[in-house]
Write a protein that holds these residues in place. Structure first.
Motif, mmCIF file in Angstrom:
data_model
loop_
_atom_site.group_PDB
_atom_site.id
_atom_site.type_symbol
_atom_site.label_atom_id
_atom_site.label_comp_id
_atom_site.label_asym_id
_atom_site.label_seq_id
_atom_site.Cartn_x
_atom_site.Cartn_y
_atom_site.Cartn_z
ATOM 1 N N PRO A 1 -1.789 -16.870 6.376
ATOM 2 C CA PRO A 1 -0.838 -15.947 7.003
ATOM 3 C C PRO A 1 -1.002 -15.820 8.510
ATOM 4 O O PRO A 1 -0.115 -15.355 9.190
ATOM 5 C CB PRO A 1 -1.089 -14.623 6.306
ATOM 6 N N GLY A 2 -2.152 -16.199 9.057
ATOM 7 C CA GLY A 2 -2.362 -16.095 10.496
ATOM 8 C C GLY A 2 -3.026 -14.782 10.874
ATOM 9 O O GLY A 2 -3.356 -13.953 10.023
ATOM 10 N N ILE A 3 -3.222 -14.618 12.176
ATOM 11 C CA ILE A 3 -3.914 -13.433 12.677
ATOM 12 C C ILE A 3 -3.267 -12.986 13.977
ATOM 13 O O ILE A 3 -2.754 -13.802 14.740
ATOM 14 C CB ILE A 3 -5.419 -13.724 12.870
ATOM 15 N N VAL A 4 -3.266 -11.677 14.186
ATOM 16 C CA VAL A 4 -2.722 -11.088 15.407
ATOM 17 C C VAL A 4 -3.851 -10.336 16.090
ATOM 18 O O VAL A 4 -4.498 -9.483 15.482
ATOM 19 C CB VAL A 4 -1.552 -10.130 15.103
ATOM 20 N N ILE A 5 -4.087 -10.657 17.359
ATOM 21 C CA ILE A 5 -5.090 -9.968 18.167
ATOM 22 C C ILE A 5 -4.342 -8.967 19.040
ATOM 23 O O ILE A 5 -3.586 -9.351 19.927
ATOM 24 C CB ILE A 5 -5.876 -10.960 19.058
ATOM 25 N N ARG A 6 -4.519 -7.688 18.780
ATOM 26 C CA ARG A 6 -3.849 -6.629 19.544
ATOM 27 C C ARG A 6 -4.892 -5.970 20.451
ATOM 28 O O ARG A 6 -5.864 -5.399 19.976
ATOM 29 C CB ARG A 6 -3.242 -5.611 18.596
ATOM 30 N N VAL A 7 -4.654 -6.099 21.749
ATOM 31 C CA VAL A 7 -5.630 -5.642 22.741
ATOM 32 C C VAL A 7 -5.046 -4.473 23.519
ATOM 33 O O VAL A 7 -3.920 -4.557 24.017
ATOM 34 C CB VAL A 7 -5.983 -6.795 23.712
ATOM 35 N N ARG A 8 -5.806 -3.398 23.639
ATOM 36 C CA ARG A 8 -5.373 -2.247 24.441
ATOM 37 C C ARG A 8 -5.508 -2.567 25.917
ATOM 38 O O ARG A 8 -6.260 -3.447 26.304
ATOM 39 C CB ARG A 8 -6.201 -1.031 24.085
ATOM 40 N N GLY A 9 -4.782 -1.844 26.734
ATOM 41 C CA GLY A 9 -4.747 -2.117 28.161
ATOM 42 C C GLY A 9 -6.022 -1.802 28.910
ATOM 43 O O GLY A 9 -6.272 -2.344 29.987
ATOM 44 N N ASP A 10 -6.874 -0.933 28.370
ATOM 45 C CA ASP A 10 -8.099 -0.547 29.073
ATOM 46 C C ASP A 10 -9.296 -1.417 28.700
ATOM 47 O O ASP A 10 -10.420 -1.127 29.083
ATOM 48 C CB ASP A 10 -8.409 0.928 28.809
ATOM 49 N N VAL A 11 -9.071 -2.482 27.963
ATOM 50 C CA VAL A 11 -10.147 -3.371 27.520
ATOM 51 C C VAL A 11 -10.259 -4.526 28.518
ATOM 52 O O VAL A 11 -9.242 -5.071 28.959
ATOM 53 C CB VAL A 11 -9.832 -3.904 26.096
ATOM 54 N N PRO A 12 -11.497 -4.943 28.882
ATOM 55 C CA PRO A 12 -11.634 -6.069 29.801
ATOM 56 C C PRO A 12 -11.128 -7.386 29.194
ATOM 57 O O PRO A 12 -11.090 -7.549 27.972
ATOM 58 C CB PRO A 12 -13.139 -6.141 30.088
ATOM 59 N N VAL A 13 -10.774 -8.302 30.072
ATOM 60 C CA VAL A 13 -10.220 -9.586 29.640
ATOM 61 C C VAL A 13 -11.237 -10.364 28.811
ATOM 62 O O VAL A 13 -10.873 -11.086 27.875
ATOM 63 C CB VAL A 13 -9.778 -10.397 30.880
ATOM 64 N N GLU A 14 -12.525 -10.224 29.112
ATOM 65 C CA GLU A 14 -13.565 -10.958 28.380
ATOM 66 C C GLU A 14 -13.554 -10.608 26.892
ATOM 67 O O GLU A 14 -13.782 -11.464 26.043
ATOM 68 C CB GLU A 14 -14.959 -10.664 28.960
ATOM 69 N N ALA A 15 -13.274 -9.339 26.570
ATOM 70 C CA ALA A 15 -13.238 -8.916 25.165
ATOM 71 C C ALA A 15 -12.042 -9.532 24.447
ATOM 72 O O ALA A 15 -12.157 -9.962 23.291
ATOM 73 C CB ALA A 15 -13.198 -7.396 25.079
ATOM 74 N N ALA A 16 -10.884 -9.601 25.127
ATOM 75 C CA ALA A 16 -9.706 -10.223 24.522
ATOM 76 C C ALA A 16 -9.959 -11.711 24.295
ATOM 77 O O ALA A 16 -9.622 -12.252 23.233
ATOM 78 C CB ALA A 16 -8.488 -10.026 25.420
ATOM 79 N N ALA A 17 -10.587 -12.376 25.279
ATOM 80 C CA ALA A 17 -10.894 -13.804 25.133
ATOM 81 C C ALA A 17 -11.902 -14.025 24.009
ATOM 82 O O ALA A 17 -11.805 -15.004 23.259
ATOM 83 C CB ALA A 17 -11.423 -14.360 26.448
#
Length: 159
Positions: free
Chosen positions: A122-138
């Protein structure tokens, strides 16, 4: 005023009409042709045949394939599964955490181990809040790729 044999009054009383009037009425009858019903029936039959053939050649809409059809899988496998969600957010203590369902994880390694156990189609969705650093999203995107997910979506969020 007398009624002449050739006047219109003579015709009303049973007299014979003038020869000129007879030919004129024959001309009118000759100029008004009856409708060609035979050709009208042919046209109607052609229309009927066309609409019957056109209606039976098209498949019913319920039998049409979807344009969004994915990979063919046996019944019950992959069809009832929902896309997995990974929320990347800050904890109340200010640290970055990854939330998958009821799990709250703080490292990329822990996230990768949890994601390896989930179904991949089914896949995966990574939902990142705006106050999180870019390193955490990566890190979350890399963990999803390391776990074997092919369909990975990134959704930036508001702070």
């Amino acid at each position: 005023m007398s009624i002449a044999a050739g006047s219109s009054g003579a015709r009303a009383f049973g007299g014979s009409p003038r020869p000129g009037n007879v030919t004129r009425s024959k001309r009118r009858a000759a100029t008004i042709r009856p409708l060609p019903l035979l050709s009208m029936i042919d046209v109607m039959m052609c229309c009927l045949f066309f609409f019957v053939a056109a209606g039976s050649l098209n498949p019913a809409e319920s039998e049409l394939r979807s344009t969004l059809a994915g990979e063919a899988s046996p019944a019950g496998q992959g069809q009832d599964l929902q896309t997995q969600l990974v929320h990347v957010e800050r904890s109340p203590l200010g640290r970055v955490q990854f939330r998958v369902g009821s799990w709250r994880l703080e490292s990329k390694g822990d996230l990768t181990r949890v994601l390896e156990k989930l179904p991949k189609p089914p896949g995966i969705v990574i939902r990142v809040r705006g106050d999180v650093p870019v390193e955490a999203a990566a890190a979350a995107l890399q963990a999803a790729t390391d776990a074997g997910f092919v369909r990975v979506s990134y959704v930036p969020g508001k702070a």
